[in-house]
Design an enzyme around this catalytic site. Structure first.
Site, PDB file in Angstrom:
ATOM      1  N   HIS A  79       0.847  -1.200   0.000  1.00 18.14           N
ATOM      2  CA  HIS A  79       0.000   0.000   0.000  1.00 18.14           C
ATOM      3  C   HIS A  79       0.873   1.237   0.000  1.00 18.14           C
ATOM      4  O   HIS A  79       1.991   1.233   0.505  1.00 18.14           O
ATOM      5  CB  HIS A  79      -0.946   0.017   1.203  1.00 18.14           C
ATOM      6  CG  HIS A  79      -0.248  -0.090   2.523  1.00 18.14           C
ATOM      7  ND1 HIS A  79       0.207  -1.298   3.021  1.00 18.14           N
ATOM      8  CD2 HIS A  79       0.087   0.845   3.440  1.00 18.14           C
ATOM      9  CE1 HIS A  79       0.781  -1.093   4.187  1.00 18.14           C
ATOM     10  NE2 HIS A  79       0.735   0.196   4.462  1.00 18.14           N
ATOM     11  N   HIS A 110       0.792   5.296   1.056  1.00 18.69           N
ATOM     12  CA  HIS A 110       0.094   6.343   1.811  1.00 18.69           C
ATOM     13  C   HIS A 110       0.139   7.655   1.023  1.00 18.69           C
ATOM     14  O   HIS A 110       1.208   8.057   0.570  1.00 18.69           O
ATOM     15  CB  HIS A 110       0.794   6.618   3.148  1.00 18.69           C
ATOM     16  CG  HIS A 110       0.833   5.466   4.095  1.00 18.69           C
ATOM     17  ND1 HIS A 110       0.010   5.378   5.197  1.00 18.69           N
ATOM     18  CD2 HIS A 110       1.616   4.358   4.139  1.00 18.69           C
ATOM     19  CE1 HIS A 110       0.292   4.270   5.872  1.00 18.69           C
ATOM     20  NE2 HIS A 110       1.267   3.636   5.252  1.00 18.69           N
TER      21      HIS A 110
END
Ligand code: 5GP
Ligand code: ZN
Length: 134
Positions: A97, A99
């Site tokens: 992932h 951010h």
């Protein structure tokens, strides 16, 4: 199955702001700043080291779109893109992932790097070791 796989397949709810066949983007449960968003692959990859390169190419365009979208809605004109890959780097969810953290004046976040100095000889050695230029 990991928590982000569960979010990707709809088992766990999330405040989703974007979805396509390969990615979802949703609000981080802990809002480092208002608008803190995670771009997550639908398929499970542990981190950057195993991420599929074609997906990464697709993600490049998405990053720019979402960063500009956050900016146009939240009007911050400042953002940090952060990926933590590996425990030493601070990764806590082992599913790739990225951010997106919109930045605001006096938001209390400090991202500071060490300012280590190297001698010219050490720079040269390191550069030779890492060089990918043909
Ligand atoms: P990492 O430390 O691995 O780079 O970041 C993991 C992020 O996932 C953290 O910022 C954390 O707040 C967020 N997170 C963990 N569990 C959940 C969840 O169930 N839902 C959402 N939306 N975010 C989560
Ligand atoms: Zn997963």
């Amino acid at each position: 199955m990991c928590v982000f796989c569960r979010i990707a397949n709809g088992e766990i709810p999330a405040y989703k702001i974007y979805e396509d066949k390969d990615f979802i983007a949703f609000l981080d449960i802990s809002q480092a700043t208002i608008g803190h968003t995670l771009i997550v692959t639908k398929e499970h990859f542990d981190n950057i080291f195993t991420l599929n390169a074609n997906l990464a190419e697709h993600m490049g365009k998405l990053i720019v779109q979402l960063a500009n979208h956050l900016n146009s809605v939240l009007k911050t004109e400042n953002i940090n893109l952060v990926n933590n890959s590996g425990a030493l780097a601070g990764q806590t969810i082992n599913h790739f992932h990225l951010h997106l953290i919109p930045r605001y004046k006096n938001d209390g976040i400090t991202i500071k790097f060490n300012k280590n100095k190297l001698s010219p000889a050490d720079f040269k050695d390191l550069c030779t070791k890492l060089n990918l230029i043909e």
